[in-house]
Design an enzyme around this catalytic site. Structure first.
Site, PDB file in Angstrom:
ATOM      1  N   HIS A  80      39.704  38.156  40.977  1.00  7.08           N
ATOM      2  CA  HIS A  80      40.886  39.017  40.866  1.00  7.08           C
ATOM      3  C   HIS A  80      40.794  40.215  41.804  1.00  7.08           C
ATOM      4  CE1 HIS A  80      42.331  36.806  37.315  1.00  7.08           C
ATOM      5  NE2 HIS A  80      41.077  36.820  36.905  1.00  7.08           N
ATOM      6  N   ASN A  82      46.221  35.054  32.233  1.00 10.30           N
ATOM      7  CA  ASN A  82      46.653  34.490  33.509  1.00 10.30           C
ATOM      8  C   ASN A  82      48.113  34.054  33.403  1.00 10.30           C
ATOM      9  OD1 ASN A  82      44.237  34.638  35.088  1.00 10.30           O
ATOM     10  ND2 ASN A  82      43.400  32.903  33.969  1.00 10.30           N
ATOM     11  N   TYR A  89      33.042  41.248  31.165  1.00  8.58           N
ATOM     12  CA  TYR A  89      33.991  42.198  31.757  1.00  8.58           C
ATOM     13  C   TYR A  89      33.457  43.626  31.740  1.00  8.58           C
ATOM     14  CZ  TYR A  89      37.782  38.971  32.692  1.00  8.58           C
ATOM     15  OH  TYR A  89      38.550  37.964  33.237  1.00  8.58           O
TER      16      TYR A  89
END
Length: 500
Positions: A54, A127, A337
Site C-alpha cells: 500500500h 480492500n 500493522y
C-alpha cells in the site's frame, strides 16, 4: 499580507537562505553554518521508509453517519443512534507497487478508514475486494515478495507472480476478481470497499455476533478495461489521486452506503463455508446486507506527508462493542500493522495528529521513545498498579468470550468446502459474457509471460473452478487442453510435482 520571518527549526531567525557561510569568495564552506547543516541534514531524512505494501495512496477527511438502529448488535457508542456523526479519515491505495507506481495498475485497492470516536480510534483496514489471496498469515511475506521485483533482475516477474499463485489454490477466487475489470477501478470514488475479514460485534447484554462490512459507492461502479488502463498508466499515472482531490475541491463529495452482514454464533457453527476464511464471501442470499449508515468525504488534507503518508491504520484499533474474530489472517494483521508502523514512523506514531485520538482523552503508562512530543505523562506515575490516582482498567469494557477448542499445532486447512466453488459461481452466475471475455483476455495477456509449466498449472486451477473458464484460458495460451484437464484431476501435491 503578513511578512513572515524565516526561522530555523527552533525558532531562531535566519538572515540569509541563499548564500552559505564561506571562507572568502567563493569558498570553501565553513562548518559553522548551522543553518546549512540543519537544512541539509533534514533534507537527507525527508524520506521515511515507504510502506512495504500500500505504498502509494490518497486520503481525505469526512464523516460517517448512522442511519439505522444497530444497538441490538453492538454497544459501540459511535453506532449508538441514527443521525450520529463521527469524523473519519480515509486512505485509498494500490497494494503491490512502489510509491511512484501508476494508479491504473492491475492491483487490489486498499480501503482504510479511521473513525475518531469518543471511545478511541477505530480502524477498518480493508480492500475494494471482499476476499483475499491467502488465508494464513504465514504465507503473507512470500505472497508479497512475488508481487514485487525479481531479486536478480529488479523487474516485475510473471514467473514469480504465477508460480506462487498456481501453487496456492486458495488464491483462485481473488485472482478471478483481480483479472476481471474490477482489478482496475476507474477512480477511488468509483469502487466499493470491504472489511474482507469477519469481526465480532457485541451488545450491552454481552451477546455477540459475527459481522462483515460493505461500503457501496454511491457514484456507481466504474472500471477501466485493460486497454484503457494501459493508456492511463502512461497518460496520467496519478489519475485516481488527482481525481479524488479535485472532486472534493469542487464540492463533489464522494459517498458510500455502509452495509453489514450479520451472522449469529449458532449459524457459524455449521455454515457451509468457513465464516472466518478471508478467501470466501458470505453469499447475500444467506445473509442479506443491512444498511446501517453513510460515509462522505468532504475535506482534503492540507499537507500530504503529514496527513496521508504518516497516516497509520491498524485492524487492532478496536473500541468497546467491536472485537476480533478467529480469522487467521486477521489475527496475524493484529500484530503486523502496529509493528510495521513502529518501524516506519517510530514508537510514538500514535501521537501524530492524523493518528491521535480526537474524541477522548488518552491515559496510559507508555512513556519515552523516539519523537515523544507531548508532555510524556508529566510527573504522573509510569507504572500500574499504583496508589497515586493513575488510570485504572474498566472491566465493564471487556468483550464476551467465545469457545476455542483443539490441539496446538501447525494444522492444514481442512474445511470440507473447497476453494473452487465460489470463483466458479462468480464466473458462471455473476459475470456477463463481456466480463468473461475481458477476464480471459486479461489473464492470457499477463500469464502469457510465465513459463509454460506454470501456465499449465494455473490453467488447471481455472479449469477446476469452471471447465469453460479453464478451456478458454488454455486456448488463449495455446496449451494442450487434455494436459490441463489431466492436471486438474490431480491433487495439489501431484500437480506441483508434475509441473516442477
Amino acid at each position: 499580507m503578513e511578512n513572515k520571518k524565516l526561522t530555523n527549526n527552533f525558532g531562531a531567525p535566519v538572515d540569509d537562505d541563499q548564500n552559505s557561510i564561506t571562507a572568502g569568495n567563493p569558498g570553501p564552506v565553513l562548518m559553522q553554518d548551522v543553518h546549512l547543516l540543519e537544512k541539509l541534514s533534514h533534507f537527507d531524512r525527508e524520506r521515511i521508509p515507504e510502506r512495504v505494501v500500500h505504498a502509494k495512496g490518497a486520503g481525505a477527511y469526512g464523516y460517517f453517519e448512522v442511519t439505522a438502529d444497530v444497538t441490538k448488535y453492538t454497544r459501540a457508542k459511535f453506532l449508538s443512534q441514527a443521525g450520529k456523526r463521527t469524523e473519519v479519515f480515509a486512505r485509498f491505495s494500490t497494494v503491490g507497487g512502489e510509491k511512484g507506481s501508476a494508479d491504473a495498475e492491475r492491483d487490489p485497492r486498499g480501503f482504510a478508514l479511521k473513525f475518531y470516536t469518543e471511545e478511541g480510534n477505530y480502524d477498518m483496514v480493508g480492500n475494494n475486494t471482499p476476499v483475499f489471496f491467502i488465508r494464513d498469515p504465514l504465507k503473507f511475506p512470500d505472497f508479497i515478495h512475488t508481487q514485487k521485483r525479481n531479486p536478480a533482475t529488479n523487474l516485475k516477474d510473471p514467473d514469480m507472480f504465477w508460480d506462487f499463485l498456481s501453487l496456492t489454490p486458495e488464491s483462485i477466487h481473488q485472482v478471478t476478481i483481480l483479472f476481471s475489470d474490477r482489478g482496475t477501478p476507474r477512480t477511488f470514488r468509483n469502487m466499493n470497499g470491504y472489511s474482507s475479514h469477519t469481526y465480532k460485534w457485541y451488545n450491552a447484554k454481552g451477546e455477540f455476533f459475527w459481522v462483515q462490512y460493505h461500503f457501496k459507492t454511491e457514484q456507481g461502479i466504474q472500471n477501466l478495461i485493460r486497454e484503457e488502463a494501459e493508456i492511463m498508466k502512461g497518460k496520467d499515472p496519478d489519475h485516481a489521486t488527482r481525481d479524488l482531490h479535485q472532486a472534493i475541491e469542487a464540492g463533489e463529495h464522494p459517498s458510500w452506503r455502509v452495509e453489514v452482514q450479520i451472522m449469529k454464533p449458532e449459524q457459524a457453527a455449521d455454515y457451509r463455508f468457513d465464516p472466518f476464511d478471508i478467501t470466501k464471501v458470505w453469499p447475500h442470499a444467506d445473509f442479506p446486507p443491512i444498511t446501517i449508515g453513510r460515509m462522505v468525504l468532504n475535506r482534503n488534507p492540507e499537507n500530504y506527508f503529514a496527513e496521508v503518508e504518516q497516516a497509520a491504520f491498524s485492524p487492532a484499533n478496536f473500541v468497546p462493542g467491536i472485537a476480533a474474530s478467529p480469522d487467521k489472517m486477521l489475527q496475524g494483521r493484529l500484530f503486523s500493522y502496529h509493528d510495521t508502523h513502529r518501524h516506519r514512523l517510530g514508537p510514538n506514531y500514535h501521537l501524530l495528529p492524523v493518528n491521535s485520538a480526537k474524541g477522548c482523552v488518552v491515559n496510559n503508562y507508555q512513556r519515552d521513545g523516539f519523537m515523544r512530543f507531548d508532555n510524556n505523562g508529566g510527573g504522573s506515575p509510569n507504572y500500574y498498579p499504583n496508589s497515586f490516582n493513575g488510570p485504572k482498567p474498566d472491566p465493564n469494557t471487556g468483550e464476551p468470550a467465545f469457545d476455542v477448542l483443539g490441539k496446538a499445532a501447525r494444522q492444514r486447512y481442512t474445511h470440507p468446502n473447497d476453494d473452487f466453488v465460489q470463483p466458479g459461481d462468480l464466473y458462471r452466475k455473476v459475470m456477463t459474457e463481456t466480463d468473461r471475455n475481458h477476464l480471459i483476455g486479461n489473464i492470457v495477456g499477463h500469464l502469457g509471460g510465465a513459463q509454460k509449466r506454470i501456465q499449465l498449472r494455473q490453467a488447471a486451477l481455472f479449469y477446476k473452478a469452471d471447465s469453460d473458464y479453464g478451456r478458454r484460458v488454455a486456448e488463449g495460451l495455446k496449451l494442450d487442453l487434455k494436459e490441463v484437464e489431466r492436471l486438474a484431476r490431480m491433487s495439489q501435491e501431484e500437480r506441483a510435482k508434475a509441473t516442477a
